[in-house]
Design an enzyme around this catalytic site. Sequence first.
Site, PDB file in Angstrom:
ATOM      1  N   HIS A 196      32.073  46.760  21.738  1.00 61.86           N
ATOM      2  CA  HIS A 196      31.924  45.417  21.187  1.00 61.86           C
ATOM      3  C   HIS A 196      32.679  45.257  19.882  1.00 61.86           C
ATOM      4  CE1 HIS A 196      28.114  44.506  23.691  1.00 61.86           C
ATOM      5  NE2 HIS A 196      29.226  44.421  24.372  1.00 61.86           N
ATOM      6  N   ARG A 303      36.123  35.879  34.935  1.00 56.80           N
ATOM      7  CA  ARG A 303      35.035  36.793  35.291  1.00 56.80           C
ATOM      8  C   ARG A 303      33.723  36.018  35.336  1.00 56.80           C
ATOM      9  NH1 ARG A 303      38.217  39.633  31.407  1.00 56.80           N
ATOM     10  NH2 ARG A 303      39.183  41.506  32.282  1.00 56.80           N
ATOM     11  N   ARG A 339      36.913  35.055  40.004  1.00 54.98           N
ATOM     12  CA  ARG A 339      36.594  36.329  40.669  1.00 54.98           C
ATOM     13  C   ARG A 339      35.112  36.348  41.002  1.00 54.98           C
ATOM     14  NH1 ARG A 339      37.365  41.913  37.522  1.00 54.98           N
ATOM     15  NH2 ARG A 339      35.428  41.245  36.532  1.00 54.98           N
ATOM     16  N   GLU A 440      42.915  47.143  43.298  1.00 51.31           N
ATOM     17  CA  GLU A 440      42.469  47.993  42.191  1.00 51.31           C
ATOM     18  C   GLU A 440      42.019  49.373  42.651  1.00 51.31           C
ATOM     19  OE1 GLU A 440      39.249  46.018  40.168  1.00 51.31           O
ATOM     20  OE2 GLU A 440      38.568  45.083  42.017  1.00 51.31           O
ATOM     21  N   ASN A 463      43.674  48.202  35.378  1.00 51.99           N
ATOM     22  CA  ASN A 463      42.715  49.087  34.690  1.00 51.99           C
ATOM     23  C   ASN A 463      41.993  49.991  35.681  1.00 51.99           C
ATOM     24  OD1 ASN A 463      43.528  47.536  32.583  1.00 51.99           O
ATOM     25  ND2 ASN A 463      41.597  46.457  32.307  1.00 51.99           N
ATOM     26  N   ASP A 464      41.425  49.382  36.720  1.00 49.22           N
ATOM     27  CA  ASP A 464      40.726  50.185  37.724  1.00 49.22           C
ATOM     28  C   ASP A 464      41.704  50.950  38.614  1.00 49.22           C
ATOM     29  OD1 ASP A 464      38.159  49.789  36.953  1.00 49.22           O
ATOM     30  OD2 ASP A 464      37.739  48.159  38.341  1.00 49.22           O
ATOM     31  N   ARG A 474      38.093  56.138  31.838  1.00 49.10           N
ATOM     32  CA  ARG A 474      38.770  55.866  30.569  1.00 49.10           C
ATOM     33  C   ARG A 474      37.799  55.716  29.400  1.00 49.10           C
ATOM     34  NH1 ARG A 474      40.850  49.802  30.177  1.00 49.10           N
ATOM     35  NH2 ARG A 474      39.189  48.727  31.244  1.00 49.10           N
ATOM     36  N   CYS A 511      46.486  41.239  36.581  1.00 50.20           N
ATOM     37  CA  CYS A 511      45.507  40.791  35.600  1.00 50.20           C
ATOM     38  C   CYS A 511      44.938  41.949  34.780  1.00 50.20           C
ATOM     39  CB  CYS A 511      44.382  40.013  36.268  1.00 50.20           C
ATOM     40  SG  CYS A 511      43.525  40.934  37.566  1.00 50.20           S
TER      41      CYS A 511
END
Length: 580
Positions: A196, A303, A339, A440, A463-464, A474, A511
């Site tokens: 965060h 998202r 998504r 992904e 990322n995935d 990660r 993305c």
Amino acid sequence: MTTSFQGIGISTSRSLALGPAFVDGRGGRSVSQSSIAADEVAAEIERLDLAVTAARQALKAVRNQIPRHTPLNIAEFIDTHLLMLEDAALVDEVRRIVSDELCNAEWALQRQRDTLVAIFNEMDDPYLRTRRDDVEHVVQQIQTFLQGAIEQSEPSAQDLDGRVVVARDLTPADAILLHHRGAVAFVTEFGGPMSHTAILARSLGVPAVMGIHNITRYLRQGELILVDGETGTVLADADPLTLTFFRGRLRAAEARQLRLRGLVGRASVTRDGVDIDLLANLELPEDVELATANGASGVGLYRTEFLYMNRRDLPDEEEHLANYAEIVAGLGGIPVTIRTLDLGVEKRIETASDPGPGVSNPALGLRAIRLCLKEPDLFRPQLRAILRAAAIGPVRLMLPLVSNVHEVDTVLALIRQIKTQLDRDGLDYDPNLPIGAMIEVPAAALCARALARRLDFLSIGTNDLIQYTLAIDRLDDGVNYLFDPTHPAILRLVRMTIEAARDLNRPVSMCGEMAGDPRFTRLLLGIGLREFSMQPGAILDVKEVVLQADTRDLKRRTAALFARLDDMDPGALIDELNAA
């Protein structure tokens, strides 16, 4: 002599900072167990309750100080922590431990923190795992008051103006307060790219470097610190030559920011006349303003997980629809890609199946599209709402974690059923709603051609894709150094997906974080990518590269790069591509 420290860089619109260190010594005091007598339990619980009340008042005070122009998601971090102070799983359980085990409140609080953090650590979803930070930060807030630090004064604007804050960790409340009192950068011992504090640093435009263990022991109060949030480097006691060089970089970066603002409103077209779509990734309706302010031509990833968070029930169709309609209205006619739910059963939404015994690796388990297909009653309201929202404005539907064509065929059949129901119900919807899938996992990339035949578009979630292809987490400090977007396997899977979509005349976007990193823009243009979706703050950086690019030249040079991929360092080849 210059001393260098290496951590995890949090790149923002401003990645460089220079200033004296403010080493924050608050928090982090050790907690030990002590026994109490049975007749002391009531007093101990009262002491705990007073600390909780003090923590609540401190958070409300910070919230009231947030300036009006600050993005709304920043205030929501504070709201989340205020809600956690009311959560029975935290405070009620601590009271029970004090009462049952006759121990001090500090120890009981730490025990419950460890229990909750362990639960979050087992979750497969990277975003959900970062929620352990909320637990840590709220507990830290209460411990501060339990340990008698009420009188410890917070640093003033005079203490912080122009300073680099160096701390073990920062709560969202700390980050907001310190920034608004003049801090120019954050350096912490803990935290990562999805913490965060990292999200806040990006929103606030504050450069940050995280994960430098024991950094608070090595830096002196007032020592001049150089922070590079892009490379994750922190320099102390810099020699005159290094200092002069860094100041030159700072001036150049400031001039560049001014120049980039001039690109807002300019068409995103390469030198050889190819239109490139630069889209935004959004998490909340409030992010729309930031996306449009940076000239996004649409939303490539919206998202929807937040609709399911911090609640015990499930959102119904009308709640979904109201949220999507707000996004569509805010975007004023530019398209949005929604998504569908990308959570797993570890979220323990009430209607989801119990994962049952033997689930040792939830990252490979029942989540995202797998969960939605197993629980169609969970999935239907969202699908109906997306279909109905598409009647209001341009909307696309995107499926996460697809790994085989059977999943796609099942979703398409379900959507056909829902369209029939909507006809019967007399509700407006878009019968031609474009449907796509995220690529992904390696299986999806390898089967991209078969998926593209069934779908209207593809989107690469790097990322995935990197995480699953390279078999690394990660967020795991022990292995996250292996997270490498330039790994030959990743580059080949990305190219394979783009070529499959192109051959079947299907749009393909990206993305993941690669799309918003200008170091990869030329490479991706050379492979054939024409839609990039990213954090809104990265759009102008990528646009600058696009405007200077020639896709015909990049296509030729990228083909040469792939021919040398097994013989040279891929990172060096990409540097070579960018240098010319």
